[in-house]
Design a protein around this motif. Sequence first.
Motif, PDB file in Angstrom:
ATOM      1  N   ILE A  18     -19.893  46.946 100.227  1.00 36.41           N
ATOM      2  CA  ILE A  18     -20.278  46.094  99.071  1.00 36.41           C
ATOM      3  C   ILE A  18     -21.482  45.777  99.083  1.00 36.41           C
ATOM      4  O   ILE A  18     -21.753  45.103  99.955  1.00 36.41           O
ATOM      5  CB  ILE A  18     -18.968  45.000  98.890  1.00 36.41           C
ATOM      6  N   GLY A  19     -22.351  46.055  97.900  1.00 35.99           N
ATOM      7  CA  GLY A  19     -23.645  45.711  97.820  1.00 35.99           C
ATOM      8  C   GLY A  19     -24.153  44.399  97.763  1.00 35.99           C
ATOM      9  O   GLY A  19     -23.336  43.670  97.295  1.00 35.99           O
TER      10      GLY A  19
ATOM     11  N   VAL B  78     -13.350  47.258 104.297  1.00 36.97           N
ATOM     12  CA  VAL B  78     -14.708  46.848 104.187  1.00 36.97           C
ATOM     13  C   VAL B  78     -15.473  46.512 105.276  1.00 36.97           C
ATOM     14  O   VAL B  78     -15.038  45.678 105.972  1.00 36.97           O
ATOM     15  CB  VAL B  78     -14.819  45.548 103.054  1.00 36.97           C
ATOM     16  N   THR B  79     -16.279  47.423 105.917  1.00 33.33           N
ATOM     17  CA  THR B  79     -16.951  47.051 107.073  1.00 33.33           C
ATOM     18  C   THR B  79     -18.395  46.616 106.854  1.00 33.33           C
ATOM     19  O   THR B  79     -19.075  46.172 107.756  1.00 33.33           O
ATOM     20  CB  THR B  79     -17.064  48.171 107.973  1.00 33.33           C
ATOM     21  N   TYR B  80     -19.035  46.550 105.486  1.00 33.15           N
ATOM     22  CA  TYR B  80     -20.320  46.228 105.298  1.00 33.15           C
ATOM     23  C   TYR B  80     -20.390  45.348 103.821  1.00 33.15           C
ATOM     24  O   TYR B  80     -19.654  45.774 103.166  1.00 33.15           O
ATOM     25  CB  TYR B  80     -21.073  47.177 105.411  1.00 33.15           C
ATOM     26  N   MET B  81     -20.732  44.255 104.088  1.00 32.26           N
ATOM     27  CA  MET B  81     -21.059  43.242 102.788  1.00 32.26           C
ATOM     28  C   MET B  81     -22.480  42.832 102.737  1.00 32.26           C
ATOM     29  O   MET B  81     -22.973  42.224 103.610  1.00 32.26           O
ATOM     30  CB  MET B  81     -19.982  42.163 102.638  1.00 32.26           C
ATOM     31  N   GLY B  82     -23.119  43.077 101.640  1.00 28.17           N
ATOM     32  CA  GLY B  82     -24.701  42.726 101.475  1.00 28.17           C
ATOM     33  C   GLY B  82     -24.683  41.053 101.384  1.00 28.17           C
ATOM     34  O   GLY B  82     -23.643  40.423 101.461  1.00 28.17           O
ATOM     35  N   SER B  83     -25.689  40.672 100.751  1.00 31.46           N
ATOM     36  CA  SER B  83     -26.091  39.101 100.547  1.00 31.46           C
ATOM     37  C   SER B  83     -25.593  38.902  99.248  1.00 31.46           C
ATOM     38  O   SER B  83     -25.732  39.615  98.333  1.00 31.46           O
ATOM     39  CB  SER B  83     -27.560  39.053 100.676  1.00 31.46           C
ATOM     40  N   ASP B  84     -25.204  37.278  99.115  1.00 34.30           N
ATOM     41  CA  ASP B  84     -25.033  36.999  97.928  1.00 34.30           C
ATOM     42  C   ASP B  84     -23.746  37.731  97.052  1.00 34.30           C
ATOM     43  O   ASP B  84     -24.113  37.602  95.885  1.00 34.30           O
ATOM     44  CB  ASP B  84     -26.040  36.689  97.202  1.00 34.30           C
ATOM     45  N   VAL B  85     -22.643  38.204  97.688  1.00 32.26           N
ATOM     46  CA  VAL B  85     -21.712  39.051  97.143  1.00 32.26           C
ATOM     47  C   VAL B  85     -21.159  38.528  95.927  1.00 32.26           C
ATOM     48  O   VAL B  85     -21.028  38.895  94.758  1.00 32.26           O
ATOM     49  CB  VAL B  85     -20.888  39.646  98.007  1.00 32.26           C
ATOM     50  N   PHE B  86     -20.986  37.074  95.987  1.00 36.64           N
ATOM     51  CA  PHE B  86     -20.162  36.316  94.839  1.00 36.64           C
ATOM     52  C   PHE B  86     -20.831  34.968  94.669  1.00 36.64           C
ATOM     53  O   PHE B  86     -20.557  33.927  94.244  1.00 36.64           O
ATOM     54  CB  PHE B  86     -18.883  35.562  95.436  1.00 36.64           C
ATOM     55  N   VAL B  87     -22.257  35.186  94.628  1.00 37.18           N
ATOM     56  CA  VAL B  87     -23.155  34.059  94.434  1.00 37.18           C
ATOM     57  C   VAL B  87     -22.989  33.968  92.723  1.00 37.18           C
ATOM     58  O   VAL B  87     -22.771  34.713  92.152  1.00 37.18           O
ATOM     59  CB  VAL B  87     -24.866  34.365  94.792  1.00 37.18           C
TER      60      VAL B  87
ATOM     61  N   LYS C 118     -12.094  30.127  93.831  1.00 41.11           N
ATOM     62  CA  LYS C 118     -11.343  28.959  94.614  1.00 41.11           C
ATOM     63  C   LYS C 118     -11.086  29.441  96.180  1.00 41.11           C
ATOM     64  O   LYS C 118     -11.313  28.813  97.009  1.00 41.11           O
ATOM     65  CB  LYS C 118     -10.249  28.448  93.823  1.00 41.11           C
ATOM     66  N   ASN C 119     -10.802  30.760  96.322  1.00 43.40           N
ATOM     67  CA  ASN C 119     -10.238  31.314  97.580  1.00 43.40           C
ATOM     68  C   ASN C 119     -10.667  32.839  97.742  1.00 43.40           C
ATOM     69  O   ASN C 119     -10.570  33.504  96.792  1.00 43.40           O
ATOM     70  CB  ASN C 119      -8.706  30.939  97.896  1.00 43.40           C
ATOM     71  N   VAL C 120     -10.807  33.238  98.995  1.00 43.31           N
ATOM     72  CA  VAL C 120     -11.170  34.402  99.392  1.00 43.31           C
ATOM     73  C   VAL C 120     -10.282  34.827 100.456  1.00 43.31           C
ATOM     74  O   VAL C 120      -9.985  33.968 101.406  1.00 43.31           O
ATOM     75  CB  VAL C 120     -12.822  34.652  99.767  1.00 43.31           C
ATOM     76  N   THR C 121      -9.674  35.938 100.477  1.00 44.00           N
ATOM     77  CA  THR C 121      -9.015  36.563 101.654  1.00 44.00           C
ATOM     78  C   THR C 121      -9.626  37.723 102.402  1.00 44.00           C
ATOM     79  O   THR C 121      -9.897  38.743 101.484  1.00 44.00           O
ATOM     80  CB  THR C 121      -7.624  36.883 101.389  1.00 44.00           C
ATOM     81  N   MET C 122     -10.160  37.533 103.555  1.00 41.36           N
ATOM     82  CA  MET C 122     -10.760  38.604 103.941  1.00 41.36           C
ATOM     83  C   MET C 122     -10.504  38.887 105.638  1.00 41.36           C
ATOM     84  O   MET C 122      -9.861  37.974 106.339  1.00 41.36           O
ATOM     85  CB  MET C 122     -12.290  38.531 103.993  1.00 41.36           C
ATOM     86  N   HIS C 123     -10.860  39.932 106.312  1.00 42.44           N
ATOM     87  CA  HIS C 123     -10.786  40.420 107.699  1.00 42.44           C
ATOM     88  C   HIS C 123     -11.713  40.236 108.507  1.00 42.44           C
ATOM     89  O   HIS C 123     -12.812  40.159 107.944  1.00 42.44           O
ATOM     90  CB  HIS C 123     -10.315  41.814 107.752  1.00 42.44           C
ATOM     91  N   THR C 124     -11.512  39.713 109.796  1.00 45.02           N
ATOM     92  CA  THR C 124     -12.473  39.460 110.675  1.00 45.02           C
ATOM     93  C   THR C 124     -13.409  40.739 110.777  1.00 45.02           C
ATOM     94  O   THR C 124     -14.602  40.505 110.928  1.00 45.02           O
ATOM     95  CB  THR C 124     -11.744  39.357 111.995  1.00 45.02           C
TER      96      THR C 124
ATOM     97  N   ILE D 101     -10.810  48.492  90.424  1.00 43.30           N
ATOM     98  CA  ILE D 101     -11.594  49.579  90.989  1.00 43.30           C
ATOM     99  C   ILE D 101     -10.814  50.579  91.296  1.00 43.30           C
ATOM    100  O   ILE D 101      -9.628  50.402  92.157  1.00 43.30           O
ATOM    101  CB  ILE D 101     -12.314  49.131  91.880  1.00 43.30           C
ATOM    102  N   PRO D 102     -10.884  51.969  90.782  1.00 43.77           N
ATOM    103  CA  PRO D 102      -9.865  52.876  91.120  1.00 43.77           C
ATOM    104  C   PRO D 102      -9.968  53.490  92.668  1.00 43.77           C
ATOM    105  O   PRO D 102     -10.810  53.075  93.347  1.00 43.77           O
ATOM    106  CB  PRO D 102     -10.383  54.080  90.407  1.00 43.77           C
ATOM    107  N   GLU D 103      -8.690  53.708  93.211  1.00 40.67           N
ATOM    108  CA  GLU D 103      -8.673  54.498  94.263  1.00 40.67           C
ATOM    109  C   GLU D 103      -9.600  55.399  94.528  1.00 40.67           C
ATOM    110  O   GLU D 103      -9.845  56.157  93.569  1.00 40.67           O
ATOM    111  CB  GLU D 103      -7.302  54.989  94.786  1.00 40.67           C
ATOM    112  N   GLY D 104     -10.038  55.845  95.955  1.00 38.81           N
ATOM    113  CA  GLY D 104     -10.903  56.593  96.047  1.00 38.81           C
ATOM    114  C   GLY D 104     -12.440  56.299  96.201  1.00 38.81           C
ATOM    115  O   GLY D 104     -13.274  56.809  96.576  1.00 38.81           O
ATOM    116  N   ILE D 105     -12.750  55.044  95.477  1.00 40.00           N
ATOM    117  CA  ILE D 105     -14.032  54.450  95.548  1.00 40.00           C
ATOM    118  C   ILE D 105     -14.032  54.031  97.126  1.00 40.00           C
ATOM    119  O   ILE D 105     -13.362  53.183  97.597  1.00 40.00           O
ATOM    120  CB  ILE D 105     -13.921  53.395  94.566  1.00 40.00           C
ATOM    121  N   THR D 106     -15.416  54.442  97.641  1.00 34.32           N
ATOM    122  CA  THR D 106     -15.549  53.866  98.841  1.00 34.32           C
ATOM    123  C   THR D 106     -16.817  52.944  98.958  1.00 34.32           C
ATOM    124  O   THR D 106     -16.943  52.064  99.888  1.00 34.32           O
ATOM    125  CB  THR D 106     -15.911  55.081  99.974  1.00 34.32           C
ATOM    126  N   ARG D 107     -17.680  52.882  97.991  1.00 33.80           N
ATOM    127  CA  ARG D 107     -18.905  52.154  97.923  1.00 33.80           C
ATOM    128  C   ARG D 107     -18.957  51.344  96.442  1.00 33.80           C
ATOM    129  O   ARG D 107     -18.867  52.016  95.683  1.00 33.80           O
ATOM    130  CB  ARG D 107     -20.080  53.017  98.070  1.00 33.80           C
TER     131      ARG D 107
END
Length: 188
Positions: free
Chosen positions: A38-39, A57-66, A72-78, A8-14
């Motif tokens: 991320i919707g 990323v301050t918002y993630m919707g439902s079932d993003v990775f359903v 196998k693994n996800v790294t994410m911030h509090t 995903i290119p730099e500058g994309i916010t949504r």
Amino acid sequence: SNLPFFDIPEGITRIGDSAFTDCDSFTSLTIPEGVEYIGDDAFRSIPITSVTIPSTVTYMGSDVFVFCDELKNVTMHTSTIEGMEDYLGTSKTLTYVHVIGDAPQVDTDVFGHTNEDFIVFYDEGTSGWEQPLWRKYIIEIWGKDYSEKTGICGENLIWTIKDGTLTISGTGAMDSYSEGTAPRYYYR
């Protein structure tokens, strides 16, 4: 349909709802710093094995990775976890999530996993993580050498096998072998 990866290119916010749903040739995905939203179902049914969600990323919707049946693994911030609408929507293949920061202040089942061996890793020196469980999840310090096997064998019970010794800790009823969580299920 034949792209093995997409940066995903730099500058994309949504990233909108279902933006990459069913891109079934993806094996790699990079989400850059700067993405804030991320919707719902954004990455539904893509065969990636790991993903790092940036701190922006301050918002993630439902079932993003359903239905991401290879994940196998996800790294994410509090801060990302605290901004999640629902859970990740991951499958039984998810083995761990590495959380960067203090323990998230959430009341929901944010990871939505079904793998009995699932672990939440946290960084040493962060706060709010209560051993041996956090919000029903087994937790461990990121980067520590673990030569033991651990699992959940009841609502409030944990089993550990280390150097051939089985230890069960906690309180309450123990699951039966048929539930697939008893230590014997893994070491028969």
